[in-house]
Scaffold this motif. Structure first.
Motif, PDB file in Angstrom:
ATOM      1  N   GLN A 110       3.726   3.418 -10.987  1.00 50.67           N
ATOM      2  CA  GLN A 110       3.978   2.010 -11.312  1.00 50.67           C
ATOM      3  C   GLN A 110       5.327   1.569 -10.727  1.00 50.67           C
ATOM      4  OE1 GLN A 110       3.652   1.032 -15.465  1.00 50.67           O
ATOM      5  NE2 GLN A 110       4.552  -0.994 -15.205  1.00 50.67           N
ATOM      6  N   LYS A 113       4.969   1.105  -7.047  1.00 51.67           N
ATOM      7  CA  LYS A 113       4.293  -0.160  -6.763  1.00 51.67           C
ATOM      8  C   LYS A 113       5.271  -1.328  -6.852  1.00 51.67           C
ATOM      9  CE  LYS A 113       0.506  -3.132  -8.371  1.00 51.67           C
ATOM     10  NZ  LYS A 113      -0.616  -3.246  -9.321  1.00 51.67           N
ATOM     11  N   GLU A 114       6.074  -1.351  -7.894  1.00 52.06           N
ATOM     12  CA  GLU A 114       7.047  -2.428  -8.066  1.00 52.06           C
ATOM     13  C   GLU A 114       8.068  -2.427  -6.933  1.00 52.06           C
ATOM     14  OE1 GLU A 114       8.616  -1.592 -11.888  1.00 52.06           O
ATOM     15  OE2 GLU A 114       6.855  -2.353 -12.981  1.00 52.06           O
ATOM     16  N   LEU A 117       6.356  -3.839  -3.757  1.00 51.22           N
ATOM     17  CA  LEU A 117       6.172  -5.284  -3.853  1.00 51.22           C
ATOM     18  C   LEU A 117       7.498  -6.030  -3.667  1.00 51.22           C
ATOM     19  CD1 LEU A 117       3.635  -5.489  -6.827  1.00 51.22           C
ATOM     20  CD2 LEU A 117       3.173  -5.958  -4.410  1.00 51.22           C
ATOM     21  N   ARG A 128       0.345  -7.108   0.500  1.00 50.20           N
ATOM     22  CA  ARG A 128       0.329  -7.247  -0.967  1.00 50.20           C
ATOM     23  C   ARG A 128      -1.028  -6.810  -1.521  1.00 50.20           C
ATOM     24  NH1 ARG A 128       2.505 -11.489  -1.007  1.00 50.20           N
ATOM     25  NH2 ARG A 128       4.575 -11.023  -1.833  1.00 50.20           N
ATOM     26  N   ARG A 129      -2.105  -7.240  -0.861  1.00 55.64           N
ATOM     27  CA  ARG A 129      -3.443  -6.815  -1.286  1.00 55.64           C
ATOM     28  C   ARG A 129      -3.609  -5.306  -1.138  1.00 55.64           C
ATOM     29  NH1 ARG A 129      -4.866 -11.546   1.536  1.00 55.64           N
ATOM     30  NH2 ARG A 129      -5.499 -10.313   3.364  1.00 55.64           N
ATOM     31  N   GLU A 132      -1.832  -3.597  -4.010  1.00 57.51           N
ATOM     32  CA  GLU A 132      -2.566  -3.788  -5.263  1.00 57.51           C
ATOM     33  C   GLU A 132      -3.796  -2.881  -5.321  1.00 57.51           C
ATOM     34  OE1 GLU A 132      -1.674  -5.357  -7.804  1.00 57.51           O
ATOM     35  OE2 GLU A 132      -0.115  -6.756  -7.170  1.00 57.51           O
ATOM     36  N   GLU A 133      -4.471  -2.720  -4.186  1.00 55.92           N
ATOM     37  CA  GLU A 133      -5.659  -1.869  -4.150  1.00 55.92           C
ATOM     38  C   GLU A 133      -5.291  -0.384  -4.225  1.00 55.92           C
ATOM     39  OE1 GLU A 133      -7.672  -2.927  -0.603  1.00 55.92           O
ATOM     40  OE2 GLU A 133      -8.182  -4.961  -1.284  1.00 55.92           O
ATOM     41  N   ASP A 136      -3.799   0.386  -8.007  1.00 52.77           N
ATOM     42  CA  ASP A 136      -4.448  -0.309  -9.121  1.00 52.77           C
ATOM     43  C   ASP A 136      -4.218   0.533 -10.380  1.00 52.77           C
ATOM     44  OD1 ASP A 136      -6.136  -1.339 -11.050  1.00 52.77           O
ATOM     45  OD2 ASP A 136      -7.719  -1.816  -9.616  1.00 52.77           O
TER      46      ASP A 136
END
Length: 444
Positions: A110, A113-114, A117, A128-129, A132-133, A136
């Motif tokens: 997590q 991911k942050e 981004l 970005r997509r 996210e994929e 997830d």
């Protein structure tokens, strides 16, 4: 930080663009100086730090944010390493358990991911997509609950995104990550490289915003300085026989912001004085024919600069003796190439002696060169701040390029500080140089 005298405290106020003075409320001229609490000192230090960073971002074209590092054997580094080792050992235990415990791994994914981004620009819709994929979190938690989470596979998808986002300088770091098979080591190294990438992004943003920062830096620095003036006790010790700067804490702080820059200017001026003086002395001994030989002056200048680099006052005579030896070698080589006889022993001794004597600050040639360089640099700090090669004093042609670059750099510091602090310093200096008469004395 308060001064020793009991003069009235004053603050500044903007009234339609003009500065006015008012006495701080509740302060009697005879009241003792205020003292700052620990929290006020820390808060003031924080504000000065922000002011310093803004100042540095504008004046230092090479300014970059860098990660904090500790000395390898320092207590701070040992504590940090121990905590990190315990953290990653704990993760290894969790992933090696049967069944594996993915709690900490999910938290790390997590955070990754942050971090990814946060590196995106508004136009990075596809990336970005992709993030996210690939990350997830709901899906990853479901896989973890069923014991099917493959941390290595998820990390590999993260590396694809990092490769697309990183600066070219980090390509090799990202490639090196692909060779790591241990998921714990891989995650640890991903965080290390992500920290580097975040620093790259911050520095890229600073460079991109530099024109905007330069446009608004005067207003920002003046605002911060005003806030500090309003906050700090400012009793000025007019009876203390110290320099003006040492009598006022904020004058001293703003000098500190440019201390390294101004020391570097002074060091470069001293070096250019000696280089120009060496070339003048050599020119007088060699004559125009030898000195006009292609590349001769450039070679002398290069070897002199190398030998005087980082020179300290204690080593000046020793360094100039080495310069004299190298100059004579270059002179002999060039004379031979041009078909001229070598210098006599007496002439060689005289040239070496003249170069070595430049170590004396009262040497006539050195003093003249120093005065001319100071005169030239003073043109850059005049209100107009304009200078060109045609203003260069006689005898300094060989160091013209360096002097112009140094003058522009020095001038930019002076002009920026004049724009920011002149309205404040004029009043501070007036109070130091023309202290108000003691109210008690008037009543006698």
């Amino acid at each position: 930080m308060a001064g020793a005298s009991s003069t009235a405290f004053c603050t500044y106020r903007e009234d339609n663009g003009h500065k006015s003075m008012r006495k701080a409320s509740g302060q009697d001229a005879a009241s003792p100086p205020q003292m700052l609490s620990v929290s006020e000192v820390l808060e003031t230090a924080h504000e000065i730090s922000k002011l310093t960073i803004a100042h540095e971002m504008v004046l230092n074209q090479d300014f970059k944010l860098q990660a904090v590092t500790f000395a390898p054997n320092s207590l701070e580094n040992r504590v940090k390493e121990a905590l990190h080792r315990a953290f990653w050992d704990r993760l290894k235990e969790q992933l090696s358990a049967s069944p594996p415990d993915y709690t900490q791994a999910i938290q790390l994914l997590q955070e990754i991911k942050e971090a990814l981004l946060s590196l995106l620009l508004p136009r990075h819709d596809r990336l970005r997509r992709q993030i996210e994929e690939a990350l997830d979190l709901e899906l990853l938690r479901q896989e973890a609950e069923h014991g099917a989470l493959d941390v290595g596979s998820v990390a590999a998808r993260v590396l694809d995104t990092m490769a697309a986002l990183c600066a070219p300088a980090r390509d090799e770091d990202v490639r090196a990550l692909r060779s790591l098979a241990d998921p714990v080591q891989l995650l640890r190294e991903i965080f290390r490289v992500l920290d580097l990438m975040k620093m790259d992004m911050l520095n890229f943003t600073i460079q991109s915003l530099r024109p905007h920062l330069q446009e608004h830096s005067v207003q920002y620095e003046r605002k911060k300085f005003q806030e500090l003036l309003d906050k700090l006790p400012r009793s000025i010790a007019t009876s203390c026989p110290l320099s003006v700067a040492s009598r006022h804490p904020l004058v001293l702080q703003t000098l500190f912001m440019d201390q390294a820059r101004l020391q570097q200017v002074r060091s470069q001026v001293n070096q250019l004085v000696l280089i120009a003086a060496v070339l003048l002395v050599t020119s007088g001994m060699c004559g125009s024919t030898l000195f006009g030989s292609p590349g001769f002056v450039a070679r002398l200048k290069r070897v002199t600069k190398v030998l005087l680099e980082g020179l300290s006052c204690t080593r000046c005579e020793e360094a100039l003796q080495d310069v004299g030896d190298q100059v004579l070698q270059e002179v002999g080589r060039t004379l031979s190439q041009l078909g001229y006889p070598p210098f006599s022993k007496d002439k060689c001794t005289s040239l070496k002696g003249q170069i070595r004597s430049l170590a004396d600050k009262d040497n006539a040639v050195r003093r003249v060169v120093e005065q001319r360089i100071h005169s030239f640099l003073s043109l850059f700090v005049s209100p107009n701040g304009q200078s060109s090669p045609k203003d260069l004093p006689k005898g300094l042609d060989a160091v013209q390029e360096e002097l112009l670059a140094l003058g522009r750099r020095f001038g930019s510091v002076i002009h920026h500080n004049r724009q920011v602090f002149a309205p404040y310093y004029s009043e501070i200096l007036r109070k130091v140089l023309e202290p108000e008469p003691d109210a008690g004395a008037d009543s006698l």
